[in-house]
Design a protein around this motif. Structure first.
Motif, mmCIF file in Angstrom:
data_model
loop_
_atom_site.group_PDB
_atom_site.id
_atom_site.type_symbol
_atom_site.label_atom_id
_atom_site.label_comp_id
_atom_site.label_asym_id
_atom_site.label_seq_id
_atom_site.Cartn_x
_atom_site.Cartn_y
_atom_site.Cartn_z
ATOM 1 N N MET A 1 0.826 -1.204 0.000
ATOM 2 C CA MET A 1 0.000 0.000 0.000
ATOM 3 C C MET A 1 0.861 1.255 0.000
ATOM 4 O O MET A 1 0.559 2.228 -0.685
ATOM 5 N N ALA A 2 1.969 1.203 0.759
ATOM 6 C CA ALA A 2 2.851 2.373 0.830
ATOM 7 C C ALA A 2 3.505 2.649 -0.518
ATOM 8 O O ALA A 2 3.543 3.798 -0.987
ATOM 9 N N VAL A 3 4.019 1.615 -1.167
ATOM 10 C CA VAL A 3 4.698 1.801 -2.453
ATOM 11 C C VAL A 3 3.698 2.233 -3.525
ATOM 12 O O VAL A 3 3.991 3.104 -4.353
ATOM 13 N N THR A 4 2.513 1.639 -3.520
ATOM 14 C CA THR A 4 1.499 2.013 -4.510
ATOM 15 C C THR A 4 1.040 3.450 -4.285
ATOM 16 O O THR A 4 0.841 4.211 -5.242
ATOM 17 N N GLY A 5 0.881 3.846 -3.022
ATOM 18 C CA GLY A 5 0.519 5.224 -2.729
ATOM 19 C C GLY A 5 1.591 6.205 -3.150
ATOM 20 O O GLY A 5 1.296 7.276 -3.704
ATOM 21 N N LEU A 6 2.867 5.845 -2.905
ATOM 22 C CA LEU A 6 3.974 6.689 -3.344
ATOM 23 C C LEU A 6 3.976 6.823 -4.858
ATOM 24 O O LEU A 6 4.226 7.905 -5.405
ATOM 25 N N THR A 7 3.676 5.724 -5.557
ATOM 26 C CA THR A 7 3.617 5.762 -7.015
ATOM 27 C C THR A 7 2.551 6.736 -7.495
ATOM 28 O O THR A 7 2.771 7.503 -8.440
ATOM 29 N N ALA A 8 1.387 6.719 -6.845
ATOM 30 C CA ALA A 8 0.310 7.628 -7.234
ATOM 31 C C ALA A 8 0.726 9.083 -7.034
ATOM 32 O O ALA A 8 0.477 9.945 -7.900
ATOM 33 N N LEU A 9 1.392 9.380 -5.927
ATOM 34 C CA LEU A 9 1.852 10.746 -5.669
ATOM 35 C C LEU A 9 2.888 11.182 -6.695
ATOM 36 O O LEU A 9 2.842 12.303 -7.223
ATOM 37 N N LEU A 10 3.848 10.292 -6.977
ATOM 38 C CA LEU A 10 4.893 10.626 -7.947
ATOM 39 C C LEU A 10 4.324 10.757 -9.356
ATOM 40 O O LEU A 10 4.766 11.614 -10.136
ATOM 41 N N ALA A 11 3.352 9.912 -9.698
ATOM 42 C CA ALA A 11 2.741 9.987 -11.030
ATOM 43 C C ALA A 11 2.083 11.351 -11.229
ATOM 44 O O ALA A 11 2.212 11.977 -12.292
ATOM 45 N N ALA A 12 1.388 11.830 -10.206
ATOM 46 C CA ALA A 12 0.771 13.157 -10.292
ATOM 47 C C ALA A 12 1.837 14.239 -10.321
ATOM 48 O O ALA A 12 1.719 15.233 -11.049
ATOM 49 N N ALA A 13 2.915 14.040 -9.559
ATOM 50 C CA ALA A 13 3.959 15.060 -9.472
ATOM 51 C C ALA A 13 4.703 15.236 -10.789
ATOM 52 O O ALA A 13 5.050 16.357 -11.167
ATOM 53 N N VAL A 14 4.968 14.138 -11.499
ATOM 54 C CA VAL A 14 5.727 14.258 -12.757
ATOM 55 C C VAL A 14 4.840 14.652 -13.928
ATOM 56 O O VAL A 14 5.328 14.874 -15.037
ATOM 57 N N GLY A 15 3.519 14.721 -13.717
ATOM 58 C CA GLY A 15 2.630 15.212 -14.750
ATOM 59 C C GLY A 15 1.946 14.159 -15.584
ATOM 60 O O GLY A 15 1.443 14.455 -16.669
ATOM 61 N N LEU A 16 1.907 12.917 -15.095
ATOM 62 C CA LEU A 16 1.165 11.890 -15.825
ATOM 63 C C LEU A 16 -0.326 12.209 -15.772
ATOM 64 O O LEU A 16 -0.860 12.554 -14.720
ATOM 65 N N GLY A 17 -1.009 12.090 -16.902
ATOM 66 C CA GLY A 17 -2.442 12.295 -16.917
ATOM 67 C C GLY A 17 -3.168 11.215 -16.150
ATOM 68 O O GLY A 17 -2.573 10.221 -15.713
ATOM 69 N N SER A 18 -4.469 11.388 -15.994
ATOM 70 C CA SER A 18 -5.234 10.443 -15.181
ATOM 71 C C SER A 18 -5.194 9.037 -15.759
ATOM 72 O O SER A 18 -5.053 8.052 -15.016
ATOM 73 N N ALA A 19 -5.304 8.910 -17.085
ATOM 74 C CA ALA A 19 -5.321 7.584 -17.700
ATOM 75 C C ALA A 19 -3.961 6.909 -17.577
ATOM 76 O O ALA A 19 -3.852 5.750 -17.153
ATOM 77 N N ALA A 20 -2.896 7.628 -17.942
ATOM 78 C CA ALA A 20 -1.551 7.060 -17.852
ATOM 79 C C ALA A 20 -1.169 6.784 -16.405
ATOM 80 O O ALA A 20 -0.540 5.765 -16.092
#
Length: 265
Positions: free
Chosen positions: A1-20
């Motif tokens: 859960m921690a790693v997946t949550g970190l991934t979601a935060l980083l994905a938003a931070a680097v500018g990945l769109g919602s689908a990607a």
């Protein structure tokens, strides 16, 4: 859960769109589930011998075959989910998952137990940036900082059960270092990750960055001092987790420093 949550935060931070971003997070979630279920299945006998009440397999709340099947299904799902992010990014992520499985099967009992954590955490930012248009690589300092954080997380993760693991024949790097050595190693690695992230971020050092280094240094000293206390307690473990939290915040700030579609300076 921690790693997946970190991934979601980083994905938003680097500018990945919602689908990607959703595809990347789903791939990481599937990979993490496969690694976790594989680990519990392989550790079944040792967890039962240690009396682990927090493990469903150990208390016979679920069948071993069910967990083994779930691990394999999650791994199979991880392959198309990863490749949906792009061949290069997906292959990189599958390499990270393979590192996690290699830890479960073999490396957790060796002096190289830290290596899968360093590889998987270090390449997580690259997996996300390579999903962006133009497939940019993150800067080396970000990869190094994430790898240091991952290795620190490995040491911290071992601490609560280090004596039981040693009794069960698990002799990874933290187990060989002992409780005090592992606390010191986890704290120093987390501090090093914080310093690398702070120095690597573009622009002048802000009061926030300097303050975060100060907080991490104080937590590092608290963890090391707590490890030498005559009474065993959870203070060092909690201090190391707090340091990891500060590093995670800096990691997200590093992601926010990226302009989508361009390579980091």
């Amino acid at each position: 859960m921690a790693v997946t949550g970190l991934t979601a935060l980083l994905a938003a931070a680097v500018g990945l769109g919602s689908a990607a971003g959703a595809k990347a997070v789903a791939a990481v979630a599937a990979g993490q589930l496969s690694i976790g279920w594989c680990n519990d299945r392989l550790d079944l006998q040792r967890d039962r011998a240690a009396g682990r009440r927090d493990k469903p397999l150990a208390v016979r709340a679920v069948r071993p075959g069910t967990v083994g099947t779930a691990a394999c299904v999650a791994l199979l799902l991880c392959i198309p989910l990863s490749l949906a992010c792009g061949v290069l990014a997906g292959s990189l992520h599958l390499g990270c998952v393979a590192a996690g499985w290699s830890y479960n099967v073999w490396l957790k009992r060796t002096v190289l137990s830290w290596l899968p954590y360093a590889v998987a955490f270090g390449l997580l930012p690259a997996f996300l940036t390579l999903t962006l248009p133009g497939r940019p690589w993150p800067p080396l300092w970000l990869i190094v900082a994430a790898a240091l954080l991952g290795t620190s997380a490995h040491c911290a993760n071992v601490l609560p059960d280090i004596e039981e693991d040693i009794a069960g024949g698990v002799l990874g790097l933290p187990h060989r270092a002992g409780r005090r050595g592992t606390v010191a190693l986890a704290a120093i690695l987390a501090l090093a990750s914080c310093v690398v992230l702070t120095l690597g971020l573009p622009g002048p050092a802000t009061p926030l960055r300097v303050g975060l280094i100060g907080v991490t240094l104080a937590l590092c000293l608290l963890a090391v001092a707590g490890a030498h206390a005559p009474v065993r307690g959870r203070l060092p473990f909690i201090a190391v987790l707090a340091m990891a939290g500060v590093d995670t915040a800096l990691l997200v700030l590093a992601g926010n420093a990226h302009t989508p579609g361009q390579v980091w300076p």
